[in-house]
Scaffold this motif. Structure first.
Motif, PDB file in Angstrom:
ATOM      1  N   PRO B 258       0.808  -1.231   0.000  1.00 31.05           N
ATOM      2  CA  PRO B 258       0.000   0.000   0.000  1.00 31.05           C
ATOM      3  C   PRO B 258       0.843   1.284   0.000  1.00 31.05           C
ATOM      4  O   PRO B 258       0.300   2.356  -0.229  1.00 31.05           O
ATOM      5  CB  PRO B 258      -0.842  -0.113   1.269  1.00 31.05           C
ATOM      6  N   THR B 259       2.139   1.196   0.241  1.00 32.27           N
ATOM      7  CA  THR B 259       2.956   2.424   0.171  1.00 32.27           C
ATOM      8  C   THR B 259       3.115   2.874  -1.268  1.00 32.27           C
ATOM      9  O   THR B 259       3.514   3.998  -1.529  1.00 32.27           O
ATOM     10  CB  THR B 259       4.366   2.191   0.726  1.00 32.27           C
ATOM     11  N   ARG B 260       2.812   1.976  -2.225  1.00 32.41           N
ATOM     12  CA  ARG B 260       2.944   2.266  -3.656  1.00 32.41           C
ATOM     13  C   ARG B 260       4.374   2.639  -4.030  1.00 32.41           C
ATOM     14  O   ARG B 260       4.608   3.313  -5.018  1.00 32.41           O
ATOM     15  CB  ARG B 260       2.010   3.425  -4.078  1.00 32.41           C
ATOM     16  N   ARG B 261       5.364   2.208  -3.215  1.00 31.81           N
ATOM     17  CA  ARG B 261       6.750   2.479  -3.597  1.00 31.81           C
ATOM     18  C   ARG B 261       7.365   1.262  -4.284  1.00 31.81           C
ATOM     19  O   ARG B 261       8.560   1.213  -4.495  1.00 31.81           O
ATOM     20  CB  ARG B 261       7.580   2.816  -2.353  1.00 31.81           C
ATOM     21  N   LEU B 262       6.553   0.249  -4.576  1.00 28.50           N
ATOM     22  CA  LEU B 262       6.991  -0.983  -5.227  1.00 28.50           C
ATOM     23  C   LEU B 262       8.240  -1.568  -4.577  1.00 28.50           C
ATOM     24  O   LEU B 262       9.290  -1.666  -5.224  1.00 28.50           O
ATOM     25  CB  LEU B 262       7.270  -0.731  -6.720  1.00 28.50           C
ATOM     26  N   PRO B 263       8.179  -1.932  -3.305  1.00 28.89           N
ATOM     27  CA  PRO B 263       9.373  -2.476  -2.663  1.00 28.89           C
ATOM     28  C   PRO B 263       9.824  -3.769  -3.341  1.00 28.89           C
ATOM     29  O   PRO B 263       8.994  -4.554  -3.794  1.00 28.89           O
ATOM     30  CB  PRO B 263       8.914  -2.782  -1.229  1.00 28.89           C
ATOM     31  N   ALA B 264      11.143  -3.945  -3.403  1.00 26.01           N
ATOM     32  CA  ALA B 264      11.693  -5.185  -3.960  1.00 26.01           C
ATOM     33  C   ALA B 264      11.699  -6.261  -2.891  1.00 26.01           C
ATOM     34  O   ALA B 264      11.672  -7.446  -3.185  1.00 26.01           O
ATOM     35  CB  ALA B 264      13.096  -4.949  -4.472  1.00 26.01           C
ATOM     36  N   MET B 265      11.773  -5.833  -1.635  1.00 20.64           N
ATOM     37  CA  MET B 265      11.727  -6.806  -0.539  1.00 20.64           C
ATOM     38  C   MET B 265      11.295  -6.111   0.749  1.00 20.64           C
ATOM     39  O   MET B 265      11.294  -4.892   0.835  1.00 20.64           O
ATOM     40  CB  MET B 265      13.079  -7.492  -0.380  1.00 20.64           C
ATOM     41  N   TRP B 266      10.921  -6.943   1.711  1.00 23.96           N
ATOM     42  CA  TRP B 266      10.518  -6.446   3.016  1.00 23.96           C
ATOM     43  C   TRP B 266      11.461  -7.049   4.059  1.00 23.96           C
ATOM     44  O   TRP B 266      11.867  -8.211   3.939  1.00 23.96           O
ATOM     45  CB  TRP B 266       9.082  -6.854   3.332  1.00 23.96           C
ATOM     46  N   ALA B 267      11.812  -6.223   5.074  1.00 25.60           N
ATOM     47  CA  ALA B 267      12.677  -6.711   6.149  1.00 25.60           C
ATOM     48  C   ALA B 267      12.105  -6.171   7.452  1.00 25.60           C
ATOM     49  O   ALA B 267      11.357  -5.181   7.446  1.00 25.60           O
ATOM     50  CB  ALA B 267      14.096  -6.223   5.928  1.00 25.60           C
ATOM     51  N   PRO B 268      12.400  -6.818   8.590  1.00 24.08           N
ATOM     52  CA  PRO B 268      11.818  -6.336   9.848  1.00 24.08           C
ATOM     53  C   PRO B 268      12.317  -4.928  10.188  1.00 24.08           C
ATOM     54  O   PRO B 268      13.479  -4.608   9.945  1.00 24.08           O
ATOM     55  CB  PRO B 268      12.333  -7.347  10.878  1.00 24.08           C
ATOM     56  N   LEU B 269      11.422  -4.125  10.754  1.00 23.61           N
ATOM     57  CA  LEU B 269      11.779  -2.752  11.154  1.00 23.61           C
ATOM     58  C   LEU B 269      12.936  -2.782  12.149  1.00 23.61           C
ATOM     59  O   LEU B 269      13.836  -1.942  12.109  1.00 23.61           O
ATOM     60  CB  LEU B 269      10.542  -2.081  11.764  1.00 23.61           C
ATOM     61  N   ALA B 270      12.912  -3.805  13.040  1.00 23.73           N
ATOM     62  CA  ALA B 270      13.949  -3.872  14.076  1.00 23.73           C
ATOM     63  C   ALA B 270      15.327  -4.080  13.464  1.00 23.73           C
ATOM     64  O   ALA B 270      16.335  -3.706  14.065  1.00 23.73           O
ATOM     65  CB  ALA B 270      13.624  -5.009  15.047  1.00 23.73           C
ATOM     66  N   SER B 271      15.374  -4.657  12.240  1.00 28.27           N
ATOM     67  CA  SER B 271      16.686  -4.942  11.657  1.00 28.27           C
ATOM     68  C   SER B 271      17.379  -3.674  11.160  1.00 28.27           C
ATOM     69  O   SER B 271      18.530  -3.712  10.770  1.00 28.27           O
ATOM     70  CB  SER B 271      16.547  -5.941  10.513  1.00 28.27           C
ATOM     71  N   LEU B 272      16.656  -2.543  11.185  1.00 32.62           N
ATOM     72  CA  LEU B 272      17.281  -1.274  10.791  1.00 32.62           C
ATOM     73  C   LEU B 272      18.511  -0.982  11.649  1.00 32.62           C
ATOM     74  O   LEU B 272      19.454  -0.349  11.202  1.00 32.62           O
ATOM     75  CB  LEU B 272      16.275  -0.135  10.973  1.00 32.62           C
ATOM     76  N   GLU B 273      18.463  -1.479  12.915  1.00 31.08           N
ATOM     77  CA  GLU B 273      19.583  -1.196  13.834  1.00 31.08           C
ATOM     78  C   GLU B 273      20.881  -1.839  13.335  1.00 31.08           C
ATOM     79  O   GLU B 273      21.957  -1.434  13.720  1.00 31.08           O
ATOM     80  CB  GLU B 273      19.246  -1.707  15.241  1.00 31.08           C
TER      81      GLU B 273
END
Lengths: 110, 844
Positions: B258-273
């Motif tokens: 739904p962000t309409r940014r056409l993500p190539a993949m998804w990763a957990p938010l916590a992994s940003l660290e």
């Protein structure tokens, strides 16, 4: 007398070429070898139909590599083999041909 | 690996369908794929693959068809023989229908990959939550607020997503890096949105924990393009921003983020660290699913009151929460309109092709009248004759379908590139194949029905006598020509309207001085005192920039034109502005005044309304001095002091975004507008000056003329596309008309001869055929105009304010069609009129 068996020229070429293959008896190697023997690029359609026919007559059979190859899109690869029946037909054909040739040395030499 | 490195997929599917489904068949396909990879890369090996496919089809297809059954095959063989007997007629029909199916399929594939998939994925219970703060509203949430709200919300399930451009590389093949969008999401995000999985698993709550395993779920399209659709990728590592993530799953194909940014993949938010520190604090967007029976207003009230109860957090407090549907209502409506429009065009193109082919078939059956009569007199039942004709139609349409599919596989990438659609999934899926089958089937009925009925009614004696087709057949042909003319006039008119809309767009007032304004955005380093530093930075930056040579003035706002992506143009948005912003962008003050420096400094309870707001909420009343609470309760106690002209906010849209300007409180997201005489030269100077002022910030300076110019890309492409389809339609209908006139002239040679022998002049004969030929065209023209006016109303959103009854466009379309029709009729008629009556009468 056993009923005569018809072995077409191309079928014969294919059977002989399979027999001559040593290690890799895949269709691709067979085609390369046939191209060399025939001195021209053999049509793939003709080759595959001939292989189907030879298999129907039970003159060849094959084993399949278990390995899943990405460069083949995951499809199996056949290793061809001439069956004893195929060998018998080849033997008979060779005998017939040699018999026919015998005595024509003079004409051929001319 | 791109989609061009593998063998052509369509060819592979054809081979798989043609060869027997045995090990021998599968291994044959494997041999060809292996040989394909052994050949040097390039177009030649693709052509080679197609050539082999056609060769194998020639060898295997007859046998496969024979296996299908007796009578059908006999009919088929006869139909194939007919092709040999009159190749021009059949090839003409095949080409006409094949092209139409090809063009329609390409259009459908693109529509399927973009709008249709998005429309099917549209779920009204999915919402986005924005935070309203002193300076307006923003989709990005500070992490502390986001976490607190998410933990407490019970009525609305809330999840977070942060799309971010990252450098990504499959770890196994180093050196192949690409920058793609990676969406960092909370544990329940993908399951809430029903993202599959297609294979493996989705990201779960266990992954989104501090210290959780770094995992990634691939987008289906990205998986197919970059990993060649290899299921073996599960468990392998992919590098995101230099850190290894394990691929655990693939999202389902139809999943649209739904962000309409056409993500190539998804990763957990916590992994940003795990990734290198960012310049700014990551601020996720909030996406939620409403509970059963809950409305958006309920959710807004519930979330705002919940938010008020939460303990204060470090970030500046949001004042309220706004909830929007994930897909803005305007976008859903626009999507539906595009879909309707494309389907209308597809239908028209197919109708035209069918009419064309029907006419050719009618001509064919008329000239085969003798054959039919002989068949019937030899004992063939009407049913048998009909079956033969139906088989011919089915054969023709199947071949046309195959040709269309082949054409579409070449046209689709061109079309997607032409429309500049950012990475849509335009690989054919089941829906596309279904479409081709349906289009071919409908064509078979459409082309076979009339000729079949005509043949069934055909009177035996007249057939044996070889008489030409009677009045009924001629009337049917005229009806087909009228239908064709109507369809092409609709397409030509719509194309002309698009071209006019483009011209109109270029004349539209953007509401600010496009050519003289620079937009400046600044990224501040992520430090605890970032907000305080930003507040201190802006006054100094303004002073510095104003003193630069070439700069007339500069002002601050929450967002400058093209500085934000609002999504829904219909909503009222708040924009913070300082005293000099309106002068800096050159926005006209229509009534009252703008803010004084003192009002901005004091954060006075005043507001400036845009023209759109004034018109929508105050009508004929004077908004100056009125209470802004009338617009929305969030503006309670605020007085409107002025009205300014509407400007473009994020894109050109027929309805300008209603904006309420309030005194700006500068923060880390503030933007600057710089007014200058020479944007190209000043841009660099401004960037350097800001960097010199605060070396830790990263300014981005854009001449606003650039994003403005980009606004024309899409309408220009729509116009180009519409024009090409219209041209195609015109060629199709002119070719059909020419073919039918030639046929009519041939069958009426005797009549022409008699007329000439009785003293008619060349001009009389030409006039007769032109009248006969043009009559159905004129009727079609009338019908077409009516339909075009209706269709124009539906595409109003793409017309950017041009009326669907635009007289210039309608005149253009009418004159184009009539001249084309005249040319099509004149050529064969003039040839006929030059005939020597003596020869014609002698030859019969």
């Amino acid at each position: 007398m056993p009923s005569p068996v018809f072995l077409g020229e191309f079928e014969q070429l294919v059977l002989i070429a399979i027999l001559r293959l040593k290690h890799d008896r895949s269709v691709l190697t067979l085609k390369r070898s046939l191209d060399e023997i025939a001195g021209r690029a053999v049509s793939r359609g003709a080759l595959y139909r001939t292989l189907d026919r030879l298999a129907d007559k039970q003159w060849i059979d094959w084993s399949v590599d278990d390995e899943r190859r990405p460069e083949r899109g995951g499809h199996p690869r056949r290793q061809l083999r001439v069956t004893p029946a195929g060998l018998a037909v080849l033997r008979a054909s060779r005998r017939t041909l040699l018999g026919l040739w015998r005595g024509l040395e003079k004409e051929l030499g001319r | 690996m791109s989609r061009w490195t593998g063998p052509p997929r369509l060819a592979c599917r054809l081979i798989a369908a043609i060869l027997p489904p045995t090990i021998a068949g599968r291994s044959t396909l494997g041999d060809l794929i292996e040989e394909f990879h052994q050949r040097p890369r390039g177009v030649r090996r693709r052509l080679w693959f197609w050539a082999v496919t056609i060769e194998l089809a020639g060898r295997y297809l007859p046998g496969r068809l024979r296996a299908l059954g007796g009578g059908f095959v006999r009919d088929l063989v006869y139909a194939v023989r007919l092709v040999r007997r009159s190749p021009a007629l059949i090839l003409g029909a095949l080409l006409s229908l094949g092209l139409a199916i090809g063009v329609s399929t390409a259009a459908f594939t693109v529509v399927n990959g973009t709008w249709l998939r998005a429309t099917l994925a549209d779920d009204p219970s999915l919402v986005r939550a924005w935070r309203r703060h002193a300076n307006g509203a923003s989709s990005a949430w500070p992490l502390d607020e986001f976490s607190a709200l998410r933990a407490q919300a019970t009525h609305v399930r809330l999840e977070g997503v942060l799309p971010s451009a990252e450098t990504v590389a499959p770890t196994a093949t180093p050196g192949t890096t690409a920058t793609v969008t990676v969406a960092f999401v909370t544990g329940g995000y993908l399951s809430m949105l029903d993202a599959g999985p297609y294979a493996g698993r989705l990201i779960g709550p266990d992954d989104d924990r501090p210290g959780g395993a770094p995992v990634a779920v691939l987008d289906h399209l990205y998986w197919r393009r970059s990993f060649d659709g290899d299921r073996g990728v599960l468990g392998r590592a992919v590098s995101i921003g230099g850190r290894d993530f394990t691929i655990v799953g693939i999202a389902r194909r139809d999943f649209v983020d739904p962000t309409r940014r056409l993500p190539a993949m998804w990763a957990p938010l916590a992994s940003l660290e795990r990734l290198p520190a960012r310049a700014t604090e990551p601020r996720p967007w909030m996406v939620g699913r409403l509970g059963a029976g809950m409305t958006i207003a309920d959710a807004e009230t519930a979330l705002t009151s919940l938010f008020d109860m939460l303990p204060r957090t470090a970030s500046p407090r949001a004042t309220a929460i706004e909830v929007f549907p994930v897909v803005p209502a305007a976008e859903t409506a626009a999507n539906r309109q595009v879909l309707t429009g494309v389907f209308v065009v597809i239908t028209l193109v197919l109708v035209m092709a069918c009419a064309n082919v029907s006419n050719l078939q009618l001509a064919g059956t008329a000239s085969r009248g003798l054959e039919m009569a002989v068949r019937v007199s030899c004992g063939a039942s009407r049913r048998r004759v009909l079956r033969q004709l139906a088989t011919e139609s089915v054969l023709l349409c199947s071949l046309a379908g195959a040709l269309g599919l082949l054409l579409a596989s070449w046209l689709t990438p061109l079309l997607a590139a032409g429309l500049n659609l950012s990475g849509p999934d335009v690989d054919p899926d089941a829906r596309v194949y279904l479409f081709v089958v349906a289009a071919s089937g409908i064509s078979a009925i459409g082309t076979g029905l009339w000729p079949g009925l005509h043949a069934a009614r055909h009177e035996l004696p007249s057939g044996l006598k070889g008489a030409a087709a009677g009045r009924g057949a001629r009337r049917t042909r005229s009806a087909f020509i009228a239908a064709q003319a109507a369809a092409s006039v609709v397409l030509v008119t719509l194309a002309a309207l698009q071209v006019r809309a483009l011209a109109h767009l270029a004349w539209q007032d953007p509401g600010f001085d496009v050519d003289r304004v620079l937009g400046v955005t600044v990224a501040f380093p992520r430090t605890p005192d970032a907000e305080a530093r930003a507040a201190a930075f802006w006054p100094a930056a303004l002073d510095r920039v104003r003193s630069l040579p070439g700069v007339e003035t500069a002002g601050l706002a929450s967002f400058t034109p093209f500085g934000i992506n609002l999504g829904d143009a219909g909503q009222v948005f708040t924009n913070g502005a300082d005293a000099s912003y309106f002068a800096a962008v050159g926005q006209r003050v229509l009534r009252g005044r703008t803010f004084s420096a003192a009002e901005v400094a004091a954060g006075a309870r005043v507001a400036v309304a845009s023209e759109q707001v004034a018109r929508r909420f105050f009508g004929d009343d004077d908004p100056v001095g009125a209470a802004a609470g009338r617009i929305d309760r969030t503006y309670a106690g605020v007085t409107i002091v002025g009205v300014v002209a509407d400007t473009i906010v994020d894109r050109i849209h027929p309805v300008r975004t209603p904006l309420v300007y309030v005194p700006l409180e500068a923060d880390g997201h503030t933007q600057m507008a710089v007014r200058t005489n020479d944007p190209a030269a000043t841009a660099g100077v401004v960037g350097d000056a800001l960097h010199a002022l605060a070396p830790e910030v990263r300014p981005t300076v854009t001449a606003l003329a650039e994003p403005y110019a980009r606004q024309f890309d899409r309408p220009r492409r729509y116009a180009a596309l519409a024009a090409s389809v219209a041209l195609f339609a015109l060629v199709l209908s002119v070719a059909g008309l020419a073919g039918i006139t030639a046929f009519a002239v041939r069958t009426r040679r005797r009549e022409i001869g008699i007329r000439m022998a009785l003293g008619a002049r060349t001009g009389d004969v030409t006039g007769l055929f032109v009248r006969d030929g043009l009559r159905p065209v004129i009727v079609g023209l009338m019908l077409g105009f009516g339909a075009a006016l209706l269709a124009g109303r539906y595409m109003a959103i793409q017309l950017f304010g041009v009326s669907a009854r635009d007289p210039l466009a309608l005149t253009l379309a009418a004159s184009l069609l009539i001249s084309a029709a005249l040319a099509a009729v004149l050529a064969p008629t003039r040839r006929a009129a030059r005939l020597d009556p003596a020869i014609v009468l002698r030859d019969g």
